[in-house]
Structure formats: structure tokens, C-alpha cells
Write an enzyme that holds these catalytic residues in place. Structure first.
Site, PDB file in Angstrom:
ATOM      1  N   LYS A 258      -2.332  -2.821   5.735  1.00 16.74           N
ATOM      2  CA  LYS A 258      -1.569  -1.974   7.341  1.00 16.74           C
ATOM      3  C   LYS A 258      -0.246  -2.094   7.155  1.00 16.74           C
ATOM      4  CE  LYS A 258      -5.979  -1.542  10.104  1.00 16.74           C
ATOM      5  NZ  LYS A 258      -6.715  -0.874  11.328  1.00 16.74           N
TER       6      LYS A 258
ATOM      7  N   LYS B 220       4.394  -4.966   6.983  1.00 16.71           N
ATOM      8  CA  LYS B 220       3.789  -4.408   6.212  1.00 16.71           C
ATOM      9  C   LYS B 220       2.632  -5.481   5.873  1.00 16.71           C
ATOM     10  CE  LYS B 220       3.194  -3.595   1.636  1.00 16.71           C
ATOM     11  NZ  LYS B 220       4.269  -2.991   0.167  1.00 16.71           N
TER      12      LYS B 220
ATOM     13  N   ASP C 236       6.977   3.565  -9.231  1.00 17.26           N
ATOM     14  CA  ASP C 236       6.505   3.856  -8.318  1.00 17.26           C
ATOM     15  C   ASP C 236       7.024   4.648  -7.390  1.00 17.26           C
ATOM     16  OD1 ASP C 236       3.473   4.997  -7.460  1.00 17.26           O
ATOM     17  OD2 ASP C 236       3.492   3.368  -6.387  1.00 17.26           O
TER      18      ASP C 236
END
Length: 953
Positions: A659, A674, A770
Site C-alpha cells: 500500500k 510505499k 516498467d
């Protein structure tokens, strides 16, 4: 240049590099084992040379008798080596001329070894007993040697997906026993060779069933002499070349033809009437050519499943009779073909029908669909015709598109068929019946409910008889067929999974394949190589729905060694050889240690701690501390306080890692924290590497790392807060942030600058790995900030221009060349950025309903029309009512970024320059886009001095 030493041929290339070492080693080993009574010493010596050249030493390759001692990948008969099957073994180097010493060799399969480079040696022609030559998916370059024509016993020749160039050697026509010829996906050019007097040609291959020559640079006409009635040809695949001229009428002589792919060339003239003689034809692809004349007559092709003649310039003509007679049809693609008149109701009564695409024609009157008898019908697309009325019977589980027809006037504009709806769904296999199981990191749950590390590959099927990608019965049949093949070779396979069907840019079907081991958690190198070898065999049985496939292979290897070769003497008698071996051992060990991560042995719990007063690391372990620049270490108690004990009110996002919480520091600074879940926590080395990476990159278009926490078995990263969320939420409307054309250009430029900094100004350079809209955040001024470096790789890991690493990333954004070769470069980020660029203008996800966004844009593009004819797929929120200056240039740039070959893509620095040019073209001021940061040494816009990127290069 060639050098003869002691009767052995050694190649010397133009740079002066010679293979004399191989010859010396060969002579030494031949003398050592000349008295051996076991396997032929010539074969043993040749294998030793291959070991040295390819940098391999499988555990079983010991002793002096590969036949009696069961060397992996080696089969023998009568103490002679007859088979080498080393598919996907991480081989590097070239194919030495010494391969000719294996004079009894019948099978040579070195497929899926991307490290195999250089030219194919002419000495291959001396392997006169060769039956199977399979070198698919390697990196061989240069011309195919004409000496291949000497392999009189050759039955199977597969050289697909290499870098071979020059012309197809006419000598291949001398291979009278050849059944399978696959040269797909190379750079072969020139004409298709046919025989003339004393010169052979492909027309002489009377026993060949497969001509796979697609995806090359072949030019000129398809020679009429290529086709004779003596042929037994089944598959003629010539798509994606530069062929011109007419389709020869002689093609009708080959009565055995099942599939013809001539699409995506520049063929012109009339389609020959003799085509109708091919009564066994199942697949006919003629799309994207320049064919003219009347619509061809296909009434004699009663078994035809798949027809695609789209995007040709046929004469305007009425719907042909065969629309009502070809009962086997699953797919009819006739977009932009000049059709007029009414669509016959009989077409929709075909029981196998799946897809009908007749858009951009002149079809008119009443569209009477009547009763649908096919339970597989998925799409009827008649967009942009002249349909006035509609009659439907019964339920309609298919999608009907009539947008752009008169029927979609003001009274019907709200009808479902007048609205092209978007869907975020994509095809994946149905959920398994397994109970929820938590597999360990890297493992996948198999169809048989077992956690394991699967063998992975991508199957690129050259043609299929269906178009409904959502019919999973096709894939179930393929899985069963593959299982049968693996078991027939006694391979330890537990189960097979085929998933994520999509269409590639060349309109081939792509499938992800996962093969799960039986009895172990992963395949060893021997098992993986055996699987790859089986997959390279196109003569294995497969379901009728699937044509031959190309394998794009990647696999995280376990066990074995692909390091430099260490040759140990199997018998004594040569002090010199032993000395060489000892030196080799020392060099190997030294090299291995030099490449080991410097802190691999230091666990996370032994990281030194930082004093809150001085913010400096205390350690008595030299070199073990992260090298930080500006990031601070937070205590767990501090972060609990800043997030109100990680309350739900502070929860602003989540993902597979855990989360993200909003935190407020004592000075009032807002941060995003994070917090990783326990099961997704990285190892100490990986977490340390990410912290070091983030702490040393500082750029206005990269999310800044404020600090981190690693107390109480927690891993938390503290970032600057971006109040406008991520780009994906903006494009989907979730965040409420509206992005018009100007703002999207601003986002594109910001993200490009951030990536360019990582690639060209970070030292060492960094590959993000990514890039996607979810990882591009927007600050209060809508400035783009690239985020989430959890998969990033630093080029410090490699002494070359690429990093060889397990494939990671997000499906839909993965660079196909990286996906296939495991070789990661900065150009892999460029490809992902190209997908993001298409998302910026369409707001579509990369894969929707099985359709790949790159393919969707390519099919819709027409450069002769305004906005490239993309109005129907552009995001309405982009501002279609306003002038979208520069959009065509933006699309051109995206398509360059999305080139299949990394070498043809621009750098991110060049992308930055071109977006800046587009912004100028769109008459936007620099201040509208991004405030200049002159004087900042890390500002990419100032530092890049490469000139304007030429879109036409």
C-alpha cells in the site's frame, strides 16, 4: 579469407581474427586420444572445439567418450556422433568450421541461442548426412552459404528469426528431399530463385510441403516458374516482403495448397482466376497489396475458413456469389475493397462464422442478419458504408458496428450499433479450479494446482483458421497436443498452459506458453533444452486450427553453468595441456569472482544504522553501506506518526507490492510512503540497490526519494507526493484531471526527459524496465514524473551495451526483442514509451478484448487522410473539436519507438528532441510545456546536443 593448417580449415574474418587456437587445440587433442578405443577421436576433438567456442560445459561432458558416457544433448550410433541438440543452452560465439569434422551428424539443433552470432560456415556443406538443420531464433548473420545445397539428405531446414541477409541461395533447390523450408523473419533480399538451365531454384523442391519466407525484404515478382503441378506444397507464406507484380496464374497448378499468405506486399494487377482451382484451400490472405480488377471468384474453395483481401483497389463491384456459398467460413475480412450492394442474409447463417469485417465499402440498402446459427459469432463490422435499415432476429451476443452509415442518423444515434464502445477486458484463460494457494516468489500455480517455476515461451502462430480469440476450446486442444508431444519424448512435464492470445503487428497470433515440471519445482538446463528442441520441431502433430508457429523463447535458467569453458584432461600424458587447463581454471574462477555482486554476502539485518543527529552511516564493514545522496533513514515510529498509524484515511493507493500512504513531515512536506507487504519484500541486496539507485538520480521529471525505513522487518520507501495521481487514472477519467492535447504533449515531453536522463546522464545509466501510465505521476502543475523503480536495472551490471536478465515488466508494454532474447537495453524503455504515446492519444489500455493497441493503430492508419484517419480511435477528451497540430508527427514518432528491432528505434534523447519539435509545430510556447532549468547540469534539454531527429531515417 581461409587458412589451411594440417588439412583443417580455419576461418579468419576481415578484422584479422583467426581460429588458429581451435586448430592447435584440435591437433593436440587428436594426438592425445589417437590410441583411444572408444568414440571416434575426430568427433571428440570437434566437440572440444565447440565447447571452447560456445562457452559451455554441461556437467555430463566429462571423459573422452561422449557416446559411452552419455553426454547431454549428444546422441550416437556405432560410436559416432549423429545428433547435437543444444537448444536454449545459452551458447555464445560462432559456429566453427570444425563442425565439419562430425561427418556422421544427422541432426544439428542449436535453436534459441541468441548468443550465437556471425556467419554460417561454408563447411556446413560437408555434413552430407545431415537430415535436420535447425538454427531458429539465434543471431546468425550474413549470407546463407550456397554449400547448403550439398546436403542431399536434408529433410528439415529451419533458419527463422536470425539476421541472415543477402539472397536466398539458388542451391537450396538441389535439396530434393527437403520437406520443410523456413527462412521467416530474417533480412533476406533480392529475388525468389528459380531454376534456369544449369542453375537450380526453389521450383525444383517437388517434395517440399512448406515454403515459409515471410518477414524478409524479398523483392521483384513472384516468378511464375515457381509453381508446378509436380509440387506437394501445402503452405506458401510470403507475407511482409517487398514483392511486386502480379500473382502468377501458375499458382493454380499446385492443387495441394492449403494456405497462401501473400499479404503486406506491393502486388498489383488482377487476381488470377486459376486461384479458384485450389479446392483444398483453407486460408487465403491477400490484404494490404495493390491488387486491382474484378473481385476474384472463390466459389470452388468449399473448404475455405479464412479470407482476408482487405485494403486493395479492386473495381467497385457487387457482393460476389461466394459470400453465400462458402459454408466453412469462420472469418471474412474485406475492408476497403470496393464492395457495393446488399450483404446477403445467407452469409450470417454459416454455422462456423466468427468475424465479418466489411467496413469502408459501399454496401447499401437493408442489412438482413436474420437468424444466427453460429454460437461463435463475435463481430459484424460494417462501419462507414451506406446501410439504411436493419433486421435482426433473436438474441445478439455479437458486436454489431454500423457507425458511419445513414442508419445512424439522429433518430438512431443512441443505438448500441451506432456507438463503438470501449472495453477494458482482455482475453485470458478461464480461472482454474484450484483452491487459493500462496506460491513463493517467482513460482506460478499450474493448471494442476502445483506451484513451480514454469518454462516460458511465446508461440507466434503464422496462421490460424479462427479469429474469435475468446474461444478457449482452441487453446485447450493446443495444450493437449503439446502435452502429447512432450510425453512422446518422455519429458517430465506435469501440465501446459496457453494464455493471453493477441494479434501481433504482422497479424500473427501470439500466445504465452508455460510448461510446468513434474516432480521438481523447475526444469534443469537439460530439461529446458529438451523442451526447446521439441518446440522447434514443426513436424509434430497439432490441432487443425493452428498453422506452424515461431517460438520466441525466454527462460530463467537454473542449474548448470554457461560460464567460460574449463577443459580438464581426461587422460594424462600432456603437461602442456594440464597447464593450460589450470590456467583456464584460475581465469574462470577469477572472472566469476570479479562479476559477483560486491556485497552479496551481507544480509539486510547487518546493514549499519544511522544516527538521527548526524544522519551518517556507522559501519565497520568496508564497502557494505549504501551510497546515498540526499535520502534519509526514517524510523518506523516516525512513519507511523506521519501517517496517523497507517490509517485508512491516509491510504491513497495499493498494488501487488503493498500500500501507499499519504504522510506529512514535521516541516509540512507531503510525502507518499510505499509500504511493502511481507510476501512481496525484496531481498536485502535488491532493496539496497533500489535505495542506492533512487538516491543518486535527481531530475525534475523523476519522482524524488525522500528516504526509507528498514526497521522491524519493514521495507518502506518515502517519495515526494504527486497530488494529481498517475497518468492512467487521468486517461481513464478516474482522477478527474482533464488532459487536452497541449497537456498530453507536456506529459509526453516530461516523461521522455526523465527517461533520457536515466539513459544518458545517470552514471552508470539506468533502464527503468516498467514504463507505463501507472508509473508516470502528475504533480500539482501536471508535470510528469517517472516513478516506481522496483524493476530498474543499472548498466553497471554489464560490460556490454545490454544486460542479460530474466524478462520482467508488464504485458502489453514489453519490448518484443527483450522478451525473446532476455537482452535488456535502453531501447526496451523506448518501446514501452511508444505504447504510452499511443495511450496518450487513444486513452485505451495496451490490450483490450484481445486487440493490441499497436495493431489497432496500424490497421486504422491512413497517411493520406487528415489525422491519419485515426479520429474514431482518438480519445474524445483530447479535444477533437480543436485543431490537433502535430498529431501525425506524434504518431510517426510512436511507431518508430515501436519498431520490432531495437536498433531501428530512436534513443530517448532523440525522442525528446522530436517532441520538442512537435510542440513548436503545435505553436505552443516553451513555457506552456516546461519551464527551462538553464544552469542545471542535469537538465536533459540543455545537455542533449544531437540535432533534430529525422523521422525519415
Amino acid at each position: 579469407m581461409h587458412i589451411w593448417i594440417g588439412g583443417i580449415l580455419s576461418d579468419t574474418d576481415t578484422t584479422g581474427r583467426t581460429r588458429a587456437t581451435h586448430v592447435f587445440l584440435l591437433l593436440m587433442l587428436t594426438q592425445l586420444f589417437v590410441m583411444a578405443a572408444e568414440a571416434n577421436t575426430q568427433d571428440f576433438s570437434a566437440l572440444m572445439i565447440l565447447m571452447q567456442e560456445w562457452g559451455i560445459r554441461p556437467p555430463s561432458w566429462v571423459g573422452s567418450d561422449p557416446c559411452a558416457e552419455g553426454w547431454e544433448g549428444i546422441d550416437c550410433s556405432n560410436s559416432r556422433v549423429t545428433s547435437i541438440m543444444l537448444a536454449s543452452r545459452g551458447l555464445t560465439g560462432q559456429l566453427p568450421s570444425a563442425i565439419q569434422l562430425l561427418s556422421e551428424l544427422e541432426i544439428l539443433n542449436l535453436s534459441f541461442n541468441k548468443g550465437l552470432t556471425g556467419p554460417l560456415p561454408t563447411s556446413l556443406g560437408n555434413l552430407t548426412k545431415l537430415v535436420y538443420l535447425v538454427l531458429a531464433g539465434c543471431s546468425f548473420s550474413g549470407a546463407i552459404p550456397g554449400t547448403i545445397g550439398s546436403l542431399e539428405q536434408l529433410f528439415y531446414l529451419d533458419l527463422n528469426n536470425n539476421r541472415l541477409s543477402d539472397q536466398i541461395p539458388p542451391s537450396i533447390g538441389s535439396l530434393s528431399n527437403l520437406n520443410y523450408l523456413d527462412l521467416t523473419g530474417n533480412k533476406l533480399n533480392g529475388y525468389i530463385p528459380v531454376s534456369s538451365g544449369t542453375t537450380p531454384g526453389l521450383d525444383m523442391l517437388h517434395n517440399a510441403e512448406h515454403f515459409h519466407l515471410g518477414g524478409n525484404l524479398l523483392s521483384g515478382k513472384v516468378p511464375p516458374e515457381l509453381f508446378t503441378s509436380k509440387m506437394v506444397l501445402k503452405h506458401l507464406i510470403l507475407d511482409n516482403n517487398n514483392l511486386t507484380g502480379r500473382i502468377p496464374s501458375t499458382i493454380g497448378n499446385v492443387q495441394t495448397l492449403l494456405t497462401v499468405r501473400l499479404d503486406r506486399n506491393s502486388l498489383s494487377g488482377h487476381v488470377p482466376s486459376s486461384l479458384n482451382n485450389l479446392s483444398n484451400m483453407a486460408e487465403l490472405h491477400l490484404s494490404n497489396n495493390k491488387l486491382t480488377g474484378p473481385m476474384p471468384n472463390l466459389t470452388g474453395m468449399d473448404l475455405l475458413y479464412y479470407v482476408d483481401m482487405s485494403n486493395n483497389t479492386f473495381d467497385v463491384s457487387d457482393v460476389p456469389d461466394w459470400f453465400s456459398t462458402l459454408q466453412s467460413l469462420t472469418t471474412l475480412m474485406m475492408e476497403n475493397t470496393g464492395l457495393q450492394g446488399r450483404v446477403p442474409q445467407a452469409l450470417f447463417s454459416f454455422s462456423n462464422l466468427q468475424t465479418v469485417v466489411l467496413r469502408n465499402n459501399h454496401l447499401n440498402g437493408l442489412l438482413d442478419i436474420g437468424t444466427i446459427y453460429s454460437d461463435q459469432l463475435q463481430l459484424i463490422d460494417l462501419e462507414n458504408n451506406l446501410i439504411l435499415n436493419l433486421t435482426q432476429s433473436g438474441g445478439s451476443n455479437y458486436t454489431l458496428i454500423l457507425l458511419g452509415n445513414p442508419i445512424c442518423d439522429k433518430t438512431n444515434m443512441e443505438k448500441k450499433y451506432c456507438i463503438v464502445s470501449r472495453s477494458d477486458s482482455s482475453y485470458s484463460m478461464p480461472p482454474s479450479n484450484c483452491a487459493p494457494v500462496a506460491c513463493s516468489s517467482g513460482e506460478v500455480l499450474s493448471p494442476n494446482c502445483k506451484c513451480a517455476h514454469p518454462f516460458k515461451a511465446t508461440l507466434v502462430v503464422l496462421f490460424v483458421s479462427f479469429s474469435n480469440l475468446g474461444n478457449f476450446s482452441y487453446y485447450t486442444a493446443l495444450q493437449a497436443s503439446l502435452m502429447q508431444s512432450f510425453h512422446s519424448y518422455n519429458l517430465p512435464v506435469d501440465s501446459v498452459s496457453v494464455s493471453y492470445p493477441t494479434w501481433s503487428s504482422s497479424y500473427y497470433l501470439q500466445l504465452m506458453l508455460e510448461v510446468f515440471p513434474s516432480g521438481e519445482d523447475r526444469f534443469n538446463e537439460t530439461g529446458a533444452s529438451a523442451l526447446a528442441s521439441v518446440l522447434s520441431n514443426q513436424t509434430l502433430p497439432r490441432p487443425d486450427y493452428f498453422g506452424p508457429y515461431i517460438v520466441e523463447f525466454y527462460y530463467g535458467k537454473s542449474g548448470g553453468s554457461n560460464k567460460a569453458l574449463v577443459i580438464g584432461a581426461a587422460v594424462g600424458g600432456s603437461a602442456l595441456l594440464i597447464l593450460v587447463a589450470l590456467v583456464g581454471v584460475y581465469a574462470f574462477q577469477h572472472k566469476r569472482k570479479a562479476h559477483e555482486p560486491w556485497s552479496r554476502s551481507i544480509p539486510l539485518v547487518r546493514w549499519p544504522f544511522i544516527t538521527q543527529k548526524k544522519q551518517t552511516w556507522i559501519s565497520n564493514i568496508s564497502g557494505s553501506v549504501p551510497q546515498l545522496k540526499g535520502a534519509r533513514l526514517f524510523s518506523f515510529e516516525e512513519l507511523m506518526k506521519y501517517t496517523n498509524c497507517f490509517s485508512e484515511a491516509n491510504d491513497i493507493g495499493s498494488g501487488g507490492y503493498g500500500k501507499v500512504y499519504l504522510g506529512i513531515l514535521p516541516a509540512g512536506q507531503m510525502v507518499a510512503i510505499k509500504r511493502a507487504k511481507r510476501e512481496s519484500m525484496q531481498g536485502g541486496i535488491e532493496f539496497k540497490a533500489e535505495v542506492e539507485l533512487l538516491s543518486r538520480v535527481h531530475h525534475k521529471n523523476l519522482v524524488s526519494l525522500v528516504g526509507f525505513c528498514l526497521e522491524q522487518d519493514e521495507q518502506m520507501l518515502v517519495y515526494e507526493y504527486a497530488p494529481n495521481g498517475n497518468l492512467r487514472d487521468s486517461l481513464s477519467g478516474k482522477s478527474g484531471v482533464w488532459l487536452d492535447w497541449k497537456r498530453r504533449l507536456k506529459v509526453a515531453l516530461g516523461a521522455a526527459r526523465g527517461l533520457a536522463y536515466l539513459h544518458e546522464h545517470a552514471n552508470p545509466s539506468i533502464i527503468h524496465r516498467d514504463i507505463k501510465p501507472n508509473n508516470i505521476l502528475l504533480d500539482k502543475d501536471l508535470n510528469a514524473k517517472v516513478a516506481d523503480f522496483g524493476l530498474s536495472k543499472s548498466m553497471v551490471d554489464s560490460g556490454t551495451h545490454h544486460v542479460t536478465t530474466q524478462v520482467k515488466g508488464t504485458m502489453g508494454y514489453l519490448d518484443p526483442e527483450y522478451y525473446m532474447t532476455q537482452q535488456l537495453t535502453e531501447k526496451s524503455d523506448v518501446y514501452s514509451f511508444g505504447v504510452v504515446m499511443l495511450e496518450l492519444i487513444t486513452a485505451r489500455r495496451p490490450i483490450e478484448r484481445g486487440n493490441y493497441i499497436v495493431r489497432v493503430v496500424q490497421m486504422a492508419m491512413d497517411k493520406t487522410k487528415d489525422l491519419y484517419n485515426l479520429q474514431k480511435i482518438l480519445d474524445p477528451a483530447i479535444g477533437l473539436g480543436r485543431e490537433l497540430k502535430g498529431l501525425e508527427n506524434f504518431v510517426d514518432l510512436a511507431m518508430l519507438c515501436l519498431d520490432d528491432l531495437q536498433a531501428k528505434r530512436p534513443t530517448m534523447g532523440e525522442v525528446v528532441k522530436e517532441i520538442e519539435n512537435i510542440i513548436q509545430l503545435a505553436a505552443l510556447s516553451t513555457s506552456d510545456i516546461s519551464a527551462s532549468t538553464s544552469g542545471n547540469s542535469e537538465d536533459v534539454n540543455k545537455d542533449l546536443q544531437r540535432g533534430v531527429f529525422n523521422l525519415q531515417r
